[in-house]
Design a protein around this motif. Structure first.
Motif, PDB file in Angstrom:
ATOM      1  N   ASP A  67       0.830  -1.214   0.000  1.00  0.00           N
ATOM      2  CA  ASP A  67       0.000   0.000   0.000  1.00  0.00           C
ATOM      3  C   ASP A  67       0.860   1.259   0.000  1.00  0.00           C
ATOM      4  O   ASP A  67       0.640   2.177  -0.790  1.00  0.00           O
ATOM      5  CB  ASP A  67      -0.915   0.044   1.231  1.00  0.00           C
ATOM      6  N   ARG A  68       1.825   1.281   0.889  1.00  0.00           N
ATOM      7  CA  ARG A  68       2.677   2.468   1.023  1.00  0.00           C
ATOM      8  C   ARG A  68       3.529   2.684  -0.225  1.00  0.00           C
ATOM      9  O   ARG A  68       3.695   3.817  -0.685  1.00  0.00           O
ATOM     10  CB  ARG A  68       3.559   2.331   2.247  1.00  0.00           C
ATOM     11  N   THR A  69       4.059   1.601  -0.774  1.00  0.00           N
ATOM     12  CA  THR A  69       4.877   1.704  -1.988  1.00  0.00           C
ATOM     13  C   THR A  69       4.065   2.305  -3.125  1.00  0.00           C
ATOM     14  O   THR A  69       4.510   3.251  -3.792  1.00  0.00           O
ATOM     15  CB  THR A  69       5.425   0.322  -2.399  1.00  0.00           C
ATOM     16  N   ILE A  70       2.882   1.784  -3.336  1.00  0.00           N
ATOM     17  CA  ILE A  70       2.048   2.299  -4.436  1.00  0.00           C
ATOM     18  C   ILE A  70       1.652   3.740  -4.173  1.00  0.00           C
ATOM     19  O   ILE A  70       1.715   4.588  -5.072  1.00  0.00           O
ATOM     20  CB  ILE A  70       0.828   1.389  -4.676  1.00  0.00           C
ATOM     21  N   SER A  71       1.277   4.064  -2.940  1.00  0.00           N
ATOM     22  CA  SER A  71       0.858   5.447  -2.666  1.00  0.00           C
ATOM     23  C   SER A  71       2.009   6.435  -2.859  1.00  0.00           C
ATOM     24  O   SER A  71       1.790   7.569  -3.277  1.00  0.00           O
ATOM     25  CB  SER A  71       0.260   5.573  -1.267  1.00  0.00           C
ATOM     26  N   GLU A  72       3.240   6.020  -2.576  1.00  0.00           N
ATOM     27  CA  GLU A  72       4.384   6.916  -2.727  1.00  0.00           C
ATOM     28  C   GLU A  72       4.867   7.026  -4.170  1.00  0.00           C
ATOM     29  O   GLU A  72       5.408   8.051  -4.566  1.00  0.00           O
ATOM     30  CB  GLU A  72       5.540   6.449  -1.839  1.00  0.00           C
ATOM     31  N   VAL A  73       4.682   5.984  -4.965  1.00  0.00           N
ATOM     32  CA  VAL A  73       5.219   5.946  -6.328  1.00  0.00           C
ATOM     33  C   VAL A  73       4.198   6.393  -7.369  1.00  0.00           C
ATOM     34  O   VAL A  73       4.550   7.017  -8.370  1.00  0.00           O
ATOM     35  CB  VAL A  73       5.743   4.522  -6.654  1.00  0.00           C
ATOM     36  N   ASP A  74       2.943   6.080  -7.144  1.00  0.00           N
ATOM     37  CA  ASP A  74       1.874   6.370  -8.117  1.00  0.00           C
ATOM     38  C   ASP A  74       1.618   7.866  -8.215  1.00  0.00           C
ATOM     39  O   ASP A  74       1.094   8.470  -7.293  1.00  0.00           O
ATOM     40  CB  ASP A  74       0.601   5.639  -7.695  1.00  0.00           C
ATOM     41  N   THR A  75       1.990   8.454  -9.343  1.00  0.00           N
ATOM     42  CA  THR A  75       1.802   9.895  -9.516  1.00  0.00           C
ATOM     43  C   THR A  75       0.569  10.245 -10.336  1.00  0.00           C
ATOM     44  O   THR A  75       0.105  11.373 -10.280  1.00  0.00           O
ATOM     45  CB  THR A  75       3.036  10.541 -10.184  1.00  0.00           C
ATOM     46  N   ASP A  76       0.013   9.272 -11.069  1.00  0.00           N
ATOM     47  CA  ASP A  76      -1.153   9.579 -11.899  1.00  0.00           C
ATOM     48  C   ASP A  76      -2.473   9.157 -11.266  1.00  0.00           C
ATOM     49  O   ASP A  76      -3.538   9.328 -11.850  1.00  0.00           O
ATOM     50  CB  ASP A  76      -1.006   8.996 -13.308  1.00  0.00           C
ATOM     51  N   GLY A  77      -2.423   8.597 -10.060  1.00  0.00           N
ATOM     52  CA  GLY A  77      -3.638   8.291  -9.315  1.00  0.00           C
ATOM     53  C   GLY A  77      -4.404   7.061  -9.746  1.00  0.00           C
ATOM     54  O   GLY A  77      -5.556   6.893  -9.365  1.00  0.00           O
ATOM     55  N   ASP A  78      -3.770   6.152 -10.516  1.00  0.00           N
ATOM     56  CA  ASP A  78      -4.494   4.954 -10.960  1.00  0.00           C
ATOM     57  C   ASP A  78      -4.288   3.755 -10.035  1.00  0.00           C
ATOM     58  O   ASP A  78      -4.733   2.654 -10.334  1.00  0.00           O
ATOM     59  CB  ASP A  78      -4.120   4.588 -12.395  1.00  0.00           C
ATOM     60  N   ASN A  88      11.188   6.691 -12.448  1.00  0.00           N
ATOM     61  CA  ASN A  88      11.376   7.896 -11.640  1.00  0.00           C
ATOM     62  C   ASN A  88      11.881   7.568 -10.247  1.00  0.00           C
ATOM     63  O   ASN A  88      12.702   8.294  -9.692  1.00  0.00           O
ATOM     64  CB  ASN A  88      10.076   8.694 -11.547  1.00  0.00           C
ATOM     65  N   VAL A  89      11.398   6.483  -9.689  1.00  0.00           N
ATOM     66  CA  VAL A  89      11.797   6.098  -8.335  1.00  0.00           C
ATOM     67  C   VAL A  89      13.218   5.548  -8.316  1.00  0.00           C
ATOM     68  O   VAL A  89      13.995   5.876  -7.427  1.00  0.00           O
ATOM     69  CB  VAL A  89      10.818   5.052  -7.755  1.00  0.00           C
ATOM     70  N   VAL A  90      13.563   4.737  -9.287  1.00  0.00           N
ATOM     71  CA  VAL A  90      14.898   4.124  -9.280  1.00  0.00           C
ATOM     72  C   VAL A  90      15.945   4.981  -9.983  1.00  0.00           C
ATOM     73  O   VAL A  90      17.109   4.585 -10.069  1.00  0.00           O
ATOM     74  CB  VAL A  90      14.887   2.688  -9.857  1.00  0.00           C
ATOM     75  N   ALA A  91      15.569   6.165 -10.443  1.00  0.00           N
ATOM     76  CA  ALA A  91      16.505   7.048 -11.146  1.00  0.00           C
ATOM     77  C   ALA A  91      17.715   7.410 -10.288  1.00  0.00           C
ATOM     78  O   ALA A  91      18.813   7.596 -10.814  1.00  0.00           O
ATOM     79  CB  ALA A  91      15.794   8.311 -11.615  1.00  0.00           C
TER      80      ALA A  91
END
Length: 105
Positions: A67-78, A88-91
């Motif tokens: 849950d936390r991973t998706i909420s922190e990484v998901d920028t388009d709200g899907d 973007n996260v692993v950049a």
């Protein structure tokens, strides 16, 4: 052999498409994208976490991590992680060397 080529350290002399940063990122993303729809869902992330930790972490803790991973990484709200969001996260990581294994010649 092509899969192992992705783990070869990058060469400063010769460009090799198989072990480029882009190929390593795609390979890592596909490890999580189990249904190959170009998105990592909560269920896919949870399945991979289960494979990684087995029974060492409770189901509630694994769900919380997903849950936390998706909420922190998901920028388009899907509520999923796209390849772009993953990149973007692993950049900030040194993917070229962290996803490399030195093979004996």
């Amino acid at each position: 052999m092509r899969v192992l080529a992705k783990f070869r350290p990058p060469s400063k002399i010769k460009e090799n498409r198989l072990n480029s940063r882009e190929e390593k990122l795609k390979f890592a993303f596909r490890m999580y994208d189990l249904d190959r729809d170009n998105k990592i869902s909560h269920a896919e992330l949870l399945a991979v976490l289960h494979m990684m930790v087995g029974t060492n972490i409770s189901e509630d803790q694994l769900n919380s991590i997903a849950d936390r991973t998706i909420s922190e990484v998901d920028t388009d709200g899907d509520a999923m992680i796209s390849y772009e969001e993953f990149c973007n996260v692993v950049a900030i990581l040194d993917v070229d060397h962290r996803l490399s294994i030195r093979f004996l010649s």
